[in-house]
Design a protein around this motif. Structure first.
Motif, PDB file in Angstrom:
ATOM      1  N   GLY A 159       0.876  -1.191   0.018  1.00 57.02           N
ATOM      2  CA  GLY A 159      -0.085  -0.129  -0.029  1.00 57.02           C
ATOM      3  C   GLY A 159       0.974   1.244   0.047  1.00 57.02           C
ATOM      4  N   ASN A 160       2.147   1.068   0.126  1.00 56.50           N
ATOM      5  CA  ASN A 160       2.994   2.427   0.022  1.00 56.50           C
ATOM      6  C   ASN A 160       3.196   2.772  -1.543  1.00 56.50           C
ATOM      7  OD1 ASN A 160       3.679   1.995   2.694  1.00 56.50           O
ATOM      8  ND2 ASN A 160       5.185   0.419   1.825  1.00 56.50           N
ATOM      9  N   ILE A 161       3.019   4.275  -1.787  1.00 59.61           N
ATOM     10  CA  ILE A 161       2.905   4.859  -2.750  1.00 59.61           C
ATOM     11  C   ILE A 161       4.442   5.271  -3.075  1.00 59.61           C
ATOM     12  CG2 ILE A 161       1.900   6.668  -4.411  1.00 59.61           C
ATOM     13  CD1 ILE A 161      -0.583   6.338  -2.876  1.00 59.61           C
ATOM     14  N   PHE A 162       5.018   5.118  -4.095  1.00 58.27           N
ATOM     15  CA  PHE A 162       6.338   5.741  -4.675  1.00 58.27           C
ATOM     16  C   PHE A 162       6.357   6.371  -5.862  1.00 58.27           C
ATOM     17  CE2 PHE A 162       7.586   2.539  -1.351  1.00 58.27           C
ATOM     18  CZ  PHE A 162       8.439   2.825  -0.730  1.00 58.27           C
ATOM     19  N   ALA A 163       7.216   7.413  -5.933  1.00 57.83           N
ATOM     20  CA  ALA A 163       7.267   7.980  -7.264  1.00 57.83           C
ATOM     21  C   ALA A 163       8.449   7.240  -8.041  1.00 57.83           C
ATOM     22  CB  ALA A 163       7.601   9.631  -7.174  1.00 57.83           C
ATOM     23  N   PRO A 164       8.521   7.263  -9.406  1.00 54.31           N
ATOM     24  CA  PRO A 164       9.697   6.395  -9.881  1.00 54.31           C
ATOM     25  C   PRO A 164      10.990   7.259  -9.651  1.00 54.31           C
ATOM     26  CG  PRO A 164       7.940   7.012 -11.496  1.00 54.31           C
ATOM     27  CD  PRO A 164       7.584   7.651 -10.103  1.00 54.31           C
ATOM     28  N   ARG A 165      12.175   6.484  -9.711  1.00 62.45           N
ATOM     29  CA  ARG A 165      13.454   6.836  -9.273  1.00 62.45           C
ATOM     30  C   ARG A 165      13.854   8.030 -10.348  1.00 62.45           C
ATOM     31  NH1 ARG A 165      16.521   4.207  -5.854  1.00 62.45           N
ATOM     32  NH2 ARG A 165      15.462   2.308  -6.203  1.00 62.45           N
ATOM     33  N   LEU A 166      13.953   9.067  -9.702  1.00 62.77           N
ATOM     34  CA  LEU A 166      14.373  10.268 -10.459  1.00 62.77           C
ATOM     35  C   LEU A 166      15.263  11.084  -9.619  1.00 62.77           C
ATOM     36  CD1 LEU A 166      10.834  11.798 -12.318  1.00 62.77           C
ATOM     37  CD2 LEU A 166      12.843  10.491 -13.521  1.00 62.77           C
ATOM     38  N   SER A 167      16.532  11.471 -10.427  1.00 60.77           N
ATOM     39  CA  SER A 167      17.438  12.414  -9.892  1.00 60.77           C
ATOM     40  C   SER A 167      16.702  13.878  -9.477  1.00 60.77           C
ATOM     41  CB  SER A 167      18.579  12.527 -10.632  1.00 60.77           C
ATOM     42  OG  SER A 167      18.622  13.114 -11.729  1.00 60.77           O
ATOM     43  N   ASN A 168      17.365  14.426  -8.772  1.00 58.06           N
ATOM     44  CA  ASN A 168      16.911  16.025  -8.525  1.00 58.06           C
ATOM     45  C   ASN A 168      17.463  16.789  -9.574  1.00 58.06           C
ATOM     46  OD1 ASN A 168      16.265  15.156  -5.950  1.00 58.06           O
ATOM     47  ND2 ASN A 168      17.945  16.445  -4.647  1.00 58.06           N
ATOM     48  N   LYS A 169      18.296  16.366 -10.419  1.00 55.41           N
ATOM     49  CA  LYS A 169      18.658  17.245 -11.766  1.00 55.41           C
ATOM     50  C   LYS A 169      17.605  16.700 -12.694  1.00 55.41           C
ATOM     51  CE  LYS A 169      22.460  17.782 -15.302  1.00 55.41           C
ATOM     52  NZ  LYS A 169      21.408  17.559 -16.222  1.00 55.41           N
ATOM     53  N   ARG A 170      17.080  15.676 -12.849  1.00 59.00           N
ATOM     54  CA  ARG A 170      16.024  15.306 -13.811  1.00 59.00           C
ATOM     55  C   ARG A 170      14.730  16.098 -13.326  1.00 59.00           C
ATOM     56  NH1 ARG A 170      15.169  14.563 -19.142  1.00 59.00           N
ATOM     57  NH2 ARG A 170      13.501  13.308 -19.331  1.00 59.00           N
ATOM     58  N   ILE A 171      14.455  16.102 -12.075  1.00 62.02           N
ATOM     59  CA  ILE A 171      13.345  16.754 -11.627  1.00 62.02           C
ATOM     60  C   ILE A 171      13.247  18.039 -11.939  1.00 62.02           C
ATOM     61  CG2 ILE A 171      11.703  17.337  -9.456  1.00 62.02           C
ATOM     62  CD1 ILE A 171      12.527  14.802  -8.318  1.00 62.02           C
ATOM     63  N   MET A 214      18.445  23.235  -9.259  1.00 60.72           N
ATOM     64  CA  MET A 214      18.767  22.009  -8.458  1.00 60.72           C
ATOM     65  C   MET A 214      18.326  22.490  -7.076  1.00 60.72           C
ATOM     66  SD  MET A 214      21.556  19.526 -10.233  1.00 60.72           S
ATOM     67  CE  MET A 214      21.473  18.638  -8.665  1.00 60.72           C
ATOM     68  N   GLU A 215      18.985  23.727  -6.657  1.00 57.45           N
ATOM     69  CA  GLU A 215      19.122  24.205  -5.356  1.00 57.45           C
ATOM     70  C   GLU A 215      17.844  24.348  -4.815  1.00 57.45           C
ATOM     71  OE1 GLU A 215      20.772  25.488  -7.741  1.00 57.45           O
ATOM     72  OE2 GLU A 215      22.993  24.841  -7.276  1.00 57.45           O
ATOM     73  N   THR A 216      16.990  24.771  -5.704  1.00 57.84           N
ATOM     74  CA  THR A 216      15.392  25.206  -5.173  1.00 57.84           C
ATOM     75  C   THR A 216      14.884  23.658  -4.970  1.00 57.84           C
ATOM     76  OG1 THR A 216      15.400  27.079  -6.346  1.00 57.84           O
ATOM     77  CG2 THR A 216      13.297  25.976  -5.881  1.00 57.84           C
ATOM     78  N   ILE A 217      15.028  22.796  -5.875  1.00 56.74           N
ATOM     79  CA  ILE A 217      14.486  21.151  -5.628  1.00 56.74           C
ATOM     80  C   ILE A 217      14.908  20.698  -4.289  1.00 56.74           C
ATOM     81  CG2 ILE A 217      14.317  19.036  -6.674  1.00 56.74           C
ATOM     82  CD1 ILE A 217      12.691  21.269  -8.032  1.00 56.74           C
ATOM     83  N   ASP A 218      16.244  20.812  -3.969  1.00 56.49           N
ATOM     84  CA  ASP A 218      16.673  20.380  -2.786  1.00 56.49           C
ATOM     85  C   ASP A 218      15.871  20.977  -1.631  1.00 56.49           C
ATOM     86  OD1 ASP A 218      18.328  18.825  -4.129  1.00 56.49           O
ATOM     87  OD2 ASP A 218      20.109  20.103  -3.972  1.00 56.49           O
ATOM     88  N   THR A 219      15.889  22.240  -1.552  1.00 52.83           N
ATOM     89  CA  THR A 219      14.847  22.801  -0.449  1.00 52.83           C
ATOM     90  C   THR A 219      13.495  22.596  -0.344  1.00 52.83           C
ATOM     91  OG1 THR A 219      16.630  24.950  -0.869  1.00 52.83           O
ATOM     92  CG2 THR A 219      14.507  25.400   0.373  1.00 52.83           C
ATOM     93  N   LEU A 220      12.901  22.647  -1.466  1.00 53.91           N
ATOM     94  CA  LEU A 220      11.352  22.106  -1.256  1.00 53.91           C
ATOM     95  C   LEU A 220      11.228  20.704  -1.061  1.00 53.91           C
ATOM     96  CD1 LEU A 220      10.482  23.684  -4.663  1.00 53.91           C
ATOM     97  CD2 LEU A 220       9.637  24.136  -2.290  1.00 53.91           C
ATOM     98  N   LEU A 221      12.269  19.753  -1.438  1.00 56.85           N
ATOM     99  CA  LEU A 221      11.834  18.409  -0.925  1.00 56.85           C
ATOM    100  C   LEU A 221      12.119  18.484   0.561  1.00 56.85           C
ATOM    101  CD1 LEU A 221      13.932  16.408  -3.694  1.00 56.85           C
ATOM    102  CD2 LEU A 221      11.526  16.607  -3.408  1.00 56.85           C
ATOM    103  N   ASN A 222      13.217  19.079   1.087  1.00 60.14           N
ATOM    104  CA  ASN A 222      13.427  19.164   2.681  1.00 60.14           C
ATOM    105  C   ASN A 222      12.073  19.826   3.213  1.00 60.14           C
ATOM    106  OD1 ASN A 222      15.815  17.827   2.515  1.00 60.14           O
ATOM    107  ND2 ASN A 222      16.744  19.949   2.163  1.00 60.14           N
ATOM    108  N   THR A 223      11.514  20.869   2.590  1.00 59.94           N
ATOM    109  CA  THR A 223      10.293  21.455   3.112  1.00 59.94           C
ATOM    110  C   THR A 223       8.960  20.594   3.200  1.00 59.94           C
ATOM    111  OG1 THR A 223      10.992  23.546   2.392  1.00 59.94           O
ATOM    112  CG2 THR A 223       8.590  23.193   2.917  1.00 59.94           C
ATOM    113  N   PHE A 224       8.996  19.774   1.952  1.00 56.75           N
ATOM    114  CA  PHE A 224       7.935  18.709   1.967  1.00 56.75           C
ATOM    115  C   PHE A 224       8.149  17.456   3.088  1.00 56.75           C
ATOM    116  CE2 PHE A 224       6.469  19.138  -2.548  1.00 56.75           C
ATOM    117  CZ  PHE A 224       6.075  20.408  -2.260  1.00 56.75           C
ATOM    118  N   LYS A 225       9.320  17.258   3.443  1.00 52.94           N
ATOM    119  CA  LYS A 225       9.654  16.290   4.399  1.00 52.94           C
ATOM    120  C   LYS A 225       9.258  16.709   5.928  1.00 52.94           C
ATOM    121  CE  LYS A 225      13.546  13.996   2.127  1.00 52.94           C
ATOM    122  NZ  LYS A 225      15.272  13.919   2.105  1.00 52.94           N
TER     123      LYS A 225
END
Length: 317
Positions: free
Chosen positions: A218-230, A238-249
């Motif tokens: 029942g766990n929902i995972f996103a496909p394996r993507l690097s922060n660069k690809r996102i 990439m810096e903004t993506i790193d910050t946002l992923l930490n905020t989502f956490k």
């Protein structure tokens, strides 16, 4: 959800739209754009969509003045730089938009919290939100990343099993962009999912599209993507993506497990995606505040003990 801040600017990086568009798409875009030359350090405040043909533009934020004794009459460049923070620098071919009108076309009378300002002499194209939205509706095949797909279009088409259609003449060399009709967001992300949205809304929408199937537990995972690809798929750094992923956490929206992103709260993720021009602000870490309060409490207790000891010494004397 709380902790949303309304943004006036949206922007798309890692794009050179004037170079990547096909001739037909570029011609249609030219019909709705008017160009103008700007000088260095000119503010951009009129509501609309802006395409940077030449030069550089920064999205900056005015920081609150915490020094009450600061002389307000001083206008040194050093003071100006200290009271501002650059959020993003946009280069040639990249796009940004203004969603609220405040002041004139090129000069704002007030001092907004966030603003756009030229870093060099700039040649910039302007389109109204209505015209640009209509353009995107007529061009649903436009998607990111554009640069990789136009340069290596035939190669990527073969990888994505579009080679047969290309050989049969069903797709032209520029129509390979239409592969976004296939719901595979690992390879392309439609412009409609990117324009008129903050980066946090784009990221949440991308994760929402990617994570559609759950595993046996029942766990929902996103496909394996690097922060660069996102960052390429949503047009950000990439810096903004790193910050946002930490905020989502911090808000328990996602969690990373073995290099993959797990969706912990799909409802919160949808709320962030639907916010569009609102961004999720990082949560203040409560441990820092509690530690500070504990330190102050300990410091106050030490002061009280010292006073009691000094008072007892005086009475005994």
């Amino acid at each position: 959800m709380k902790n949303f801040n309304t943004e006036e600017f949206w922007y798309i990086k890692q794009l050179h739209i004037f170079r990547d568009l096909s001739e037909a798409d570029a011609y249609a875009l030219a019909q709705i754009i008017t160009f103008r030359d700007l000088k260095h350090e000119e503010r951009i405040s009129k509501e609309g969509v802006y395409l940077i043909k030449e030069g550089r533009v920064k999205i900056a934020e005015n920081l609150p003045d915490t020094d009450s004794d600061k002389n307000t009459n001083s206008a040194n460049n050093s003071d100006k730089d200290e009271s501002q923070e650059t959020k993003e620098v946009l280069e040639q071919g990249e796009i940004f938009g203004v969603t609220s009108v405040d002041g004139g076309f090129w000069n704002a009378n007030s001092e907004p919290l966030t603003y756009a300002e030229t870093l060099t002499e700039v040649c910039i194209g302007f389109a109204t939100i209505r015209d640009f939205s209509f353009y995107l509706k007529r061009k649903p095949h436009l998607a990111l990343p554009m640069l990789r797909r136009t340069r290596l279009g035939i190669f990527n088409a073969t990888i994505l099993r579009y080679g047969n259609k290309l050989q049969e003449g069903q797709l032209g060399p520029h129509d390979i962009l239409k592969r976004v009709a296939i719901p595979n967001h690992k390879h392309a992300n439609a412009f409609g999912n990117i324009a008129f949205r903050t980066v946090s809304s784009r990221l949440a929408l991308l994760l929402q599209h990617l994570s559609t199937v759950s595993d046996n537990n029942g766990n929902i995972f996103a496909p394996r993507l690097s922060n660069k690809r996102i960052s390429e798929l949503i047009g950000s750094s990439m810096e903004t993506i790193d910050t946002l992923l930490n905020t989502f956490k911090q808000y328990n929206v996602i969690e990373t497990r073995r290099g993959r992103i797990q969706i912990m709260n799909a409802w919160k993720l949808k709320k962030i995606a639907d916010a569009r021009m609102k961004t999720l602000t990082p949560r203040k870490v409560p441990t820092t505040t509690s530690d500070l309060e504990n330190d102050l409490e300990i410091f106050g207790n030490l002061q009280n003990e010292n006073r009691i000891e000094s008072g007892s010494d005086i009475s005994s004397a």
